[in-house]
Write a protein that holds these residues in place. Sequence first.
Motif, PDB file in Angstrom:
ATOM      1  N   LYS A 168      61.441 -70.518   6.412  1.00  0.00           N
ATOM      2  CA  LYS A 168      62.842 -70.157   6.642  1.00  0.00           C
ATOM      3  C   LYS A 168      63.627 -70.040   5.333  1.00  0.00           C
ATOM      4  N   GLU A 169      62.941 -69.559   4.303  1.00  0.00           N
ATOM      5  CA  GLU A 169      63.587 -69.323   3.021  1.00  0.00           C
ATOM      6  C   GLU A 169      62.700 -68.414   2.174  1.00  0.00           C
ATOM      7  N   ALA A 170      63.318 -67.712   1.237  1.00  0.00           N
ATOM      8  CA  ALA A 170      62.540 -66.949   0.273  1.00  0.00           C
ATOM      9  C   ALA A 170      61.781 -67.918  -0.621  1.00  0.00           C
ATOM     10  N   ILE A 171      60.568 -67.551  -1.001  1.00  0.00           N
ATOM     11  CA  ILE A 171      59.732 -68.459  -1.791  1.00  0.00           C
ATOM     12  C   ILE A 171      59.517 -67.906  -3.194  1.00  0.00           C
ATOM     13  N   ASP A 172      59.185 -68.792  -4.108  1.00  0.00           N
ATOM     14  CA  ASP A 172      58.743 -68.400  -5.442  1.00  0.00           C
ATOM     15  C   ASP A 172      57.242 -68.125  -5.403  1.00  0.00           C
ATOM     16  N   VAL A 173      56.761 -67.325  -6.335  1.00  0.00           N
ATOM     17  CA  VAL A 173      55.335 -67.036  -6.444  1.00  0.00           C
ATOM     18  C   VAL A 173      54.937 -67.028  -7.914  1.00  0.00           C
ATOM     19  N   LEU A 174      53.798 -67.665  -8.205  1.00  0.00           N
ATOM     20  CA  LEU A 174      53.153 -67.554  -9.507  1.00  0.00           C
ATOM     21  C   LEU A 174      51.950 -66.642  -9.346  1.00  0.00           C
ATOM     22  N   ASN A 175      51.933 -65.558 -10.098  1.00  0.00           N
ATOM     23  CA  ASN A 175      50.845 -64.590 -10.032  1.00  0.00           C
ATOM     24  C   ASN A 175      50.116 -64.554 -11.376  1.00  0.00           C
ATOM     25  N   ILE A 176      48.857 -64.969 -11.377  1.00  0.00           N
ATOM     26  CA  ILE A 176      48.018 -64.894 -12.574  1.00  0.00           C
ATOM     27  C   ILE A 176      47.309 -63.554 -12.510  1.00  0.00           C
ATOM     28  N   ASP A 177      47.703 -62.637 -13.379  1.00  0.00           N
ATOM     29  CA  ASP A 177      47.327 -61.238 -13.170  1.00  0.00           C
ATOM     30  C   ASP A 177      47.520 -60.458 -14.462  1.00  0.00           C
ATOM     31  N   ALA A 178      46.717 -59.424 -14.629  1.00  0.00           N
ATOM     32  CA  ALA A 178      46.906 -58.505 -15.753  1.00  0.00           C
ATOM     33  C   ALA A 178      48.012 -57.499 -15.470  1.00  0.00           C
ATOM     34  N   HIS A 179      48.344 -57.326 -14.184  1.00  0.00           N
ATOM     35  CA  HIS A 179      49.310 -56.310 -13.759  1.00  0.00           C
ATOM     36  C   HIS A 179      50.417 -56.968 -12.942  1.00  0.00           C
ATOM     37  N   ALA A 180      51.648 -56.486 -13.114  1.00  0.00           N
ATOM     38  CA  ALA A 180      52.789 -57.066 -12.400  1.00  0.00           C
ATOM     39  C   ALA A 180      52.818 -56.654 -10.933  1.00  0.00           C
ATOM     40  N   ASP A 181      52.186 -55.544 -10.588  1.00  0.00           N
ATOM     41  CA  ASP A 181      52.200 -55.018  -9.213  1.00  0.00           C
ATOM     42  C   ASP A 181      53.629 -54.859  -8.710  1.00  0.00           C
ATOM     43  N   LEU A 182      54.452 -54.238  -9.560  1.00  0.00           N
ATOM     44  CA  LEU A 182      55.844 -53.963  -9.239  1.00  0.00           C
ATOM     45  C   LEU A 182      56.121 -52.465  -9.198  1.00  0.00           C
ATOM     46  N   ARG A 183      55.125 -51.694  -8.788  1.00  0.00           N
ATOM     47  CA  ARG A 183      55.352 -50.253  -8.637  1.00  0.00           C
ATOM     48  C   ARG A 183      56.367 -50.010  -7.538  1.00  0.00           C
ATOM     49  N   GLY A 184      56.820 -48.757  -7.425  1.00  0.00           N
ATOM     50  CA  GLY A 184      57.957 -48.427  -6.569  1.00  0.00           C
ATOM     51  C   GLY A 184      57.694 -48.530  -5.079  1.00  0.00           C
ATOM     52  N   LEU A 185      58.783 -48.410  -4.310  1.00  0.00           N
ATOM     53  CA  LEU A 185      58.721 -48.425  -2.850  1.00  0.00           C
ATOM     54  C   LEU A 185      58.288 -47.041  -2.370  1.00  0.00           C
ATOM     55  N   HIS A 205      61.948 -66.057  -6.781  1.00  0.00           N
ATOM     56  CA  HIS A 205      61.613 -65.880  -8.191  1.00  0.00           C
ATOM     57  C   HIS A 205      60.126 -65.555  -8.322  1.00  0.00           C
ATOM     58  N   TYR A 206      59.847 -64.591  -9.167  1.00  0.00           N
ATOM     59  CA  TYR A 206      58.479 -64.094  -9.332  1.00  0.00           C
ATOM     60  C   TYR A 206      58.047 -64.335 -10.770  1.00  0.00           C
ATOM     61  N   PHE A 207      57.022 -65.199 -10.933  1.00  0.00           N
ATOM     62  CA  PHE A 207      56.507 -65.578 -12.241  1.00  0.00           C
ATOM     63  C   PHE A 207      55.136 -64.933 -12.440  1.00  0.00           C
ATOM     64  N   MET A 208      54.985 -64.218 -13.543  1.00  0.00           N
ATOM     65  CA  MET A 208      53.742 -63.514 -13.847  1.00  0.00           C
ATOM     66  C   MET A 208      53.124 -64.118 -15.098  1.00  0.00           C
ATOM     67  N   TYR A 209      51.860 -64.474 -15.021  1.00  0.00           N
ATOM     68  CA  TYR A 209      51.212 -65.148 -16.138  1.00  0.00           C
ATOM     69  C   TYR A 209      49.958 -64.369 -16.529  1.00  0.00           C
ATOM     70  N   GLY A 210      49.947 -63.880 -17.778  1.00  0.00           N
ATOM     71  CA  GLY A 210      48.777 -63.179 -18.285  1.00  0.00           C
ATOM     72  C   GLY A 210      48.837 -61.668 -18.209  1.00  0.00           C
ATOM     73  N   LEU A 211      50.036 -61.096 -18.037  1.00  0.00           N
ATOM     74  CA  LEU A 211      50.147 -59.641 -17.989  1.00  0.00           C
ATOM     75  C   LEU A 211      49.636 -59.021 -19.291  1.00  0.00           C
ATOM     76  N   HIS A 212      49.005 -57.862 -19.182  1.00  0.00           N
ATOM     77  CA  HIS A 212      48.523 -57.131 -20.350  1.00  0.00           C
ATOM     78  C   HIS A 212      49.564 -56.086 -20.744  1.00  0.00           C
ATOM     79  N   GLN A 213      50.000 -56.119 -21.972  1.00  0.00           N
ATOM     80  CA  GLN A 213      51.049 -55.209 -22.433  1.00  0.00           C
ATOM     81  C   GLN A 213      50.672 -53.749 -22.225  1.00  0.00           C
ATOM     82  N   SER A 214      49.408 -53.432 -22.409  1.00  0.00           N
ATOM     83  CA  SER A 214      48.972 -52.029 -22.364  1.00  0.00           C
ATOM     84  C   SER A 214      48.770 -51.494 -20.948  1.00  0.00           C
ATOM     85  N   TYR A 215      48.887 -52.340 -19.933  1.00  0.00           N
ATOM     86  CA  TYR A 215      48.574 -51.907 -18.577  1.00  0.00           C
ATOM     87  C   TYR A 215      49.694 -52.181 -17.581  1.00  0.00           C
ATOM     88  N   ASN A 216      50.939 -52.173 -18.104  1.00  0.00           N
ATOM     89  CA  ASN A 216      52.126 -52.211 -17.263  1.00  0.00           C
ATOM     90  C   ASN A 216      53.087 -51.162 -17.787  1.00  0.00           C
TER      91      ASN A 216
END
Length: 330
Positions: A168-185, A205-216
């Motif tokens: 019953k609330e929005a949640i935070d997420v930690l994503n360990i990933d090379a990609h943010a997966d924030l492409r468009g709708l 809140h969306y926390f991304m850990y380990g994104l690759h600069q060259s692939y976002n």
Amino acid sequence: MDNLKIYSQSDINNLIIYRDGETKLGEKVEIYSHLKENTSSIAAISLEGLAASKSRFVLLGIPEDIGVRANLGIAGASTTWRSSLIAFLNIQSNRFLTGDEVLILGHFEIEEPEDSSINGLRSKVAQMDDLVYPVIEKIVASGKIPIVIGGGHNNAYPIIKGTSIAKKEAIDVLNIDAHADLRGLEGRHSGNGFTYALAENYLDHYFMYGLHQSYNNEAILNQIEINPKLKAVFFDDILKGKDDQDLLSEINAAAGLEIDLDCVQNVLSSAETPSGFAVNDIRKLILTNEKKFSYLHISEGATRLLDGRVSKLTSKLIAYLVSDFVKTQR
């Protein structure tokens, strides 16, 4: 029709490699069919049935790669679930992990769409969302922690949605990933699960850990820069010794943990990378973490890709990550 296959005891027994003098996790795990009769479909899953379980964790699979293909990726993520389950069930039951902490629910059976165009695949992903999130909602509402093995990272969206509705609330997420997966709708696929979760207020809140600069792409980098709900630590900065050690402390209670295996060096996936986290980096992050998570989702790994690449190690890696998670979260 798409549905949830709920496992019987015989389904599990057939996957165990028995050995005299040893007990495997598969001999100790709980089965939902023990708790409730007529467990043939999603309709059979109830809060009462789940609440009757003594297990803290509920393991289920989403063996599909429709979302990956809808994002122009290489098919293969559908191959991971069964072999990963076998690897997990055949871990030794001992003082460190007995197995009775885990309820094995089953896996989603997803039919291929008749329309195999990009639009057809994306429409199918939206249908899968509606199949998955009510099951996650029931698991979380019953007080359990879902552990989901994919499948594509598109499934982050229904998992977040189901968890958010249950909490019953929005949640935070930690994503360990090379990609943010924030492409468009632009229609649902593996590259925009978090975009949809943010837009529909299931993700706080969306926390991304380990994104690759060259692939976002630049549009995603701009989003991260201007949106205070988004925070990223880049793998390139970690290599330079600029790791943000306070990231976990900023995550609120009821957060989800996402691990996309394409961030791990030389692990078979649609976006396999020669440069990324070592396996033991990810294990250490899980084992030394003191935060409690609402769910674990492991996505994008494969044991066989459509282009012919094969790996037998992916399933054992997932078994390690699941067992590490259970040990630290129980």
